[in-house]
Every structure is written in structure tokens, then in C-alpha cells.
Scaffold this active site. Structure first.
Site, PDB file in Angstrom:
ATOM      1  N   HIS A 127     -14.551 -13.520   7.921  1.00 30.01           N
ATOM      2  CA  HIS A 127     -15.714 -12.718   7.530  1.00 30.01           C
ATOM      3  C   HIS A 127     -16.008 -11.602   8.532  1.00 30.01           C
ATOM      4  O   HIS A 127     -17.000 -10.887   8.383  1.00 30.01           O
ATOM      5  CB  HIS A 127     -16.942 -13.617   7.375  1.00 30.01           C
ATOM      6  CG  HIS A 127     -16.861 -14.525   6.188  1.00 30.01           C
ATOM      7  ND1 HIS A 127     -17.722 -15.592   5.994  1.00 30.01           N
ATOM      8  CD2 HIS A 127     -16.010 -14.535   5.119  1.00 30.01           C
ATOM      9  CE1 HIS A 127     -17.404 -16.204   4.864  1.00 30.01           C
ATOM     10  NE2 HIS A 127     -16.367 -15.589   4.323  1.00 30.01           N
TER      11      HIS A 127
ATOM     12  N   ARG B  54      -8.419 -13.058   1.280  1.00 30.53           N
ATOM     13  CA  ARG B  54      -9.356 -13.871   0.507  1.00 30.53           C
ATOM     14  C   ARG B  54      -8.684 -14.469  -0.727  1.00 30.53           C
ATOM     15  O   ARG B  54      -8.947 -15.619  -1.102  1.00 30.53           O
ATOM     16  CB  ARG B  54     -10.547 -13.011   0.092  1.00 30.53           C
ATOM     17  CG  ARG B  54     -11.642 -13.750  -0.662  1.00 30.53           C
ATOM     18  CD  ARG B  54     -12.884 -12.885  -0.768  1.00 30.53           C
ATOM     19  NE  ARG B  54     -13.939 -13.564  -1.482  1.00 30.53           N
ATOM     20  CZ  ARG B  54     -14.331 -13.276  -2.720  1.00 30.53           C
ATOM     21  NH1 ARG B  54     -13.730 -12.284  -3.383  1.00 30.53           N
ATOM     22  NH2 ARG B  54     -15.301 -13.937  -3.305  1.00 30.53           N
TER      23      ARG B  54
ATOM     24  N   HIS C  44      -8.688 -18.406  -1.623  1.00 25.10           N
ATOM     25  CA  HIS C  44      -9.246 -18.931  -2.865  1.00 25.10           C
ATOM     26  C   HIS C  44      -8.190 -19.646  -3.699  1.00 25.10           C
ATOM     27  O   HIS C  44      -8.530 -20.525  -4.494  1.00 25.10           O
ATOM     28  CB  HIS C  44      -9.896 -17.801  -3.661  1.00 25.10           C
ATOM     29  CG  HIS C  44     -11.266 -17.452  -3.174  1.00 25.10           C
ATOM     30  ND1 HIS C  44     -12.348 -17.303  -4.009  1.00 25.10           N
ATOM     31  CD2 HIS C  44     -11.726 -17.228  -1.914  1.00 25.10           C
ATOM     32  CE1 HIS C  44     -13.423 -17.005  -3.290  1.00 25.10           C
ATOM     33  NE2 HIS C  44     -13.062 -16.945  -2.017  1.00 25.10           N
TER      34      HIS C  44
ATOM     35  N   ASN D 274     -15.293 -16.036  -8.147  1.00 27.38           N
ATOM     36  CA  ASN D 274     -14.096 -15.200  -8.295  1.00 27.38           C
ATOM     37  C   ASN D 274     -14.254 -14.038  -9.266  1.00 27.38           C
ATOM     38  O   ASN D 274     -13.706 -12.954  -9.042  1.00 27.38           O
ATOM     39  CB  ASN D 274     -12.917 -16.057  -8.765  1.00 27.38           C
ATOM     40  CG  ASN D 274     -12.449 -17.044  -7.717  1.00 27.38           C
ATOM     41  OD1 ASN D 274     -12.720 -16.877  -6.533  1.00 27.38           O
ATOM     42  ND2 ASN D 274     -11.750 -18.083  -8.145  1.00 27.38           N
TER      43      ASN D 274
END
Length: 325
Positions: free
Chosen positions: A193, A62, A66, A94
Site C-alpha cells: 500500500h 494487486r 487477489h 474486484n
């Protein structure tokens, strides 16, 4: 999360054609002569961390995602905020959510001991995501290298560029296409996910305050709602596993089954099946022995090429949390 999931190896060799000249400069052998031990050292350090805490593997995946969706894959997500500026770490999606910074710091320090000022934090992020998921679930792919580090980080840019968990298909495609990613990349990368956790606060409105007349999102499987509410009670600030059909977090295609059944946690997950194009892509990935891992690896390589800095652009940070003086 102490138990390991199914392990398999997916080796992907991808030739990326028609990309920008800067992206074409990336190469898996970039450090072969400049710092020949860098790639192996990253794998060694990351493996040690993941064997201690498997939950950090999805966290590193992740973190890389990001980073790449804001200013490209330039490690801007690693920069600390200052008194004068709120960095990406403090963005809505975040803050108090991203993890793994200490792992990147550890990898960087050990590689710096081998080859000072050679290996970028951006490349370490890309390697760490791959290395972590290889230990976690056998996912393996070749990482092109040669990125350089950015020198700026802004919370507002992250707020504007990261896909929100309530986005519909149109919004998601707008964000992904801006990054040069396709509808298939959207569906495949959303498959991440299948592992990891989210904060209950992210899905509170979907469970308890969906609209003024409907408290719970009707697109959720009604038989799934009681379980989800038991794990995320009203007002809860806790965390919940992204795939509640499993007792142990494992890398698999089960995410797509959850999407089709109405058992995915985010509205953005459910949105993938709400168009003919998206539904076909979800169904294609929802197969035992199917293409998911190979497709995911290919999309990760493609994502890792977003707006990279190469040549003399940016810098090679000495420490990943601050720009060089």
C-alpha cells in the site's frame, strides 16, 4: 506518475522448506527446456506497458495478490464471468477495481506464439507482478514456476477470502493464517500500500460516516483529515493515491511511517499497529536502508506458493479469460 522513483535491486534466493509436495515442485527453471524464452518475453512485454503507464505496476501486483488469496495462485481471477456464474472479477473488492487484464492477455499471446500450450496464466501473473515492480522501483526476486491454471472462479469465494479494508488485526490474521502466511507476512505484504491508488468510495465511511455520533475516524491524524477529504469529497467516486505524503508514486518503506502517524488510508492498515506484535513488526520495517524490500520479496515468493496446482491438476489455458473447451 510519469516520473520514475528510486531504483535499487533486491535479489532474493529463498529456499522454501516444509511446504506441501505440490508447492515443492515449483522451480525458477521450470521452463528452461520447455519454453526457454518465456521468462524473458514476459519481462520484455511488461516493461513496454509499464514504461507507458507506471500506474499499471501496482495494479499487476494487486492482481497477483487477489488471485492467490482465492483458490490459491491458479489464475482464477482472470476468468470472465458467464451468464450462469459470477466470477471473481465481479466480487465486491474486484469489480471496476482490478486492472491489468489486458497486459496479461498480451504477455500470454506473445508467449503462446513462442511455445503453444506450455506456460500457464498463473505463472504469467506471478512473473508480471515481479517484472512490473522491477521496472517501477527496482524490486527483483526469483519467481518459482510450474503452476497450472484452475478451471473455476466464483465471486462469493473472493468476497469471503479477500482481506477487507476495514478489518482488524484478528480478522486479518485469520485470513492470512488460513493461507499459511504469518503475522510478518501480513505486515510486509500490506506494505504494498506504499504504492498505487484506491477508490474514494472505499474510505467514505471512515471520513464521513464513521459512527452515529462520530463522523470521522478518530484514529486518523487530525492534521491529515483535511487533505484526505479534499482528495475524496463526500460522495466522490474518484481515486486517491495510497500514499499522499508523496507527489510521485515510489516504492519505499514510507507506508509504515504513515501507519505510525495515523495517515494510512484503510482501517486494516491502522490495525497493524494495534497489537504489540503488529507494532513491533511495523517499526522493524520503518527504517531507511532497512529490510522492507528484501522481506517483501520473500513474502511474495511465499504467497505465490499458496495452493498451487501442479503436475496434471488443472490445465494450461490457451487464453487466460476462459477455460479450454
Amino acid at each position: 506518475m510519469a516520473q520514475s522513483g528510486s531504483f535499487w535491486a533486491v535479489f532474493v534466493v529463498v529456499a522454501i522448506l516444509g511446504v506441501a509436495a505440490a508447492n515443492a515442485q515449483l522451480s525458477p527453471t521450470f521452463y528452461a527446456t520447455k519454453c526457454p524464452g518465456a521468462v524473458a518475453k514476459s519481462a520484455e512485454v511488461v516493461r513496454t506497458w509499464i514504461l507507458k503507464d507506471r500506474s499499471m505496476a501496482p495494479a499487476l501486483l494487486r492482481l497477483h495478490f487477489h488471485d492467490c488469496f482465492v483458490r490459491g495462485c491458479d489464475a482464477s481471477v482472470l476468468l470472465d464471468s458467464t451468464i450462469a456464474n459470477s466470477g471473481e472479477k465481479d466480487a465486491d473488492g474486484n469489480k471496476n477495481s482490478l486492472r491489468g487484464f489486458e497486459i496479461i492477455d498480451d504477455v500470454k499471446a506473445k508467449i503462446e506464439a513462442l511455445c503453444p500450450g506450455v506456460v500457464s496464466c498463473a505463472d504469467i501473473l506471478a512473473l508480471a507482478a515481479r517484472d512490473a515492480m522491477q521496472v517501477f522501483g527496482g524490486l527483483n526476486y526469483t519467481v518459482p514456476l510450474g503452476r497450472r491454471d484452475g478451471v473455476s472462479s466464483f465471486a462469493w469465494e473472493a468476497n469471503n477470502n479477500l482481506p477487507p479494508p476495514f478489518a482488524d488485526w484478528t480478522k486479518l490474521m485469520s485470513i492470512f493464517s488460513t493461507k499459511g502466511l504469518s503475522s510478518k507476512d501480513l505486515v510486509v505484504l500490506s506494505g504494498a500500500h506504499t504504492v498505487g491508488f484506491t477508490r474514494c468510495s472505499t474510505i467514505q465511511s471512515r471520513l464521513y460516516n464513521f459512527s452515529t455520533t462520530i463522523p470521522t475516524d478518530p484514529t486518523l491524524d487530525p492534521s491529515f483529515v483535511p487533505l484526505l477529504k479534499s482528495r475524496c469529497k463526500f460522495g466522490s467516486s474518484g481515486i486517491v493515491m495510497m500514499d499522499l505524503s508523496k507527489t510521485t508514486d515510489t516504492w519505499d518503506f514510507n507506508y509504515y511511517s504513515n501507519v505510525l502517524k495515523g495517515r494510512s488510508l484503510f482501517q486494516s492498515d491502522d490495525a497493524l499497529k494495534r497489537t504489540t506484535e503488529g507494532l513491533k513488526l511495523v517499526q522493524a520495517e520503518n527504517k531507511a536502508g532497512g529490510p522492507f524490500s528484501a522481506d517483501f520479496a520473500a513474502s511474495m515468493i511465499k504467497m505465490g506458493n499458496i495452493q498451487v496446482l501442479t503436475g496434471t491438476s488443472g490445465q494450461i489455458r490457451k487464453k487466460c479469460r476462459v477455460v479450454n473447451a
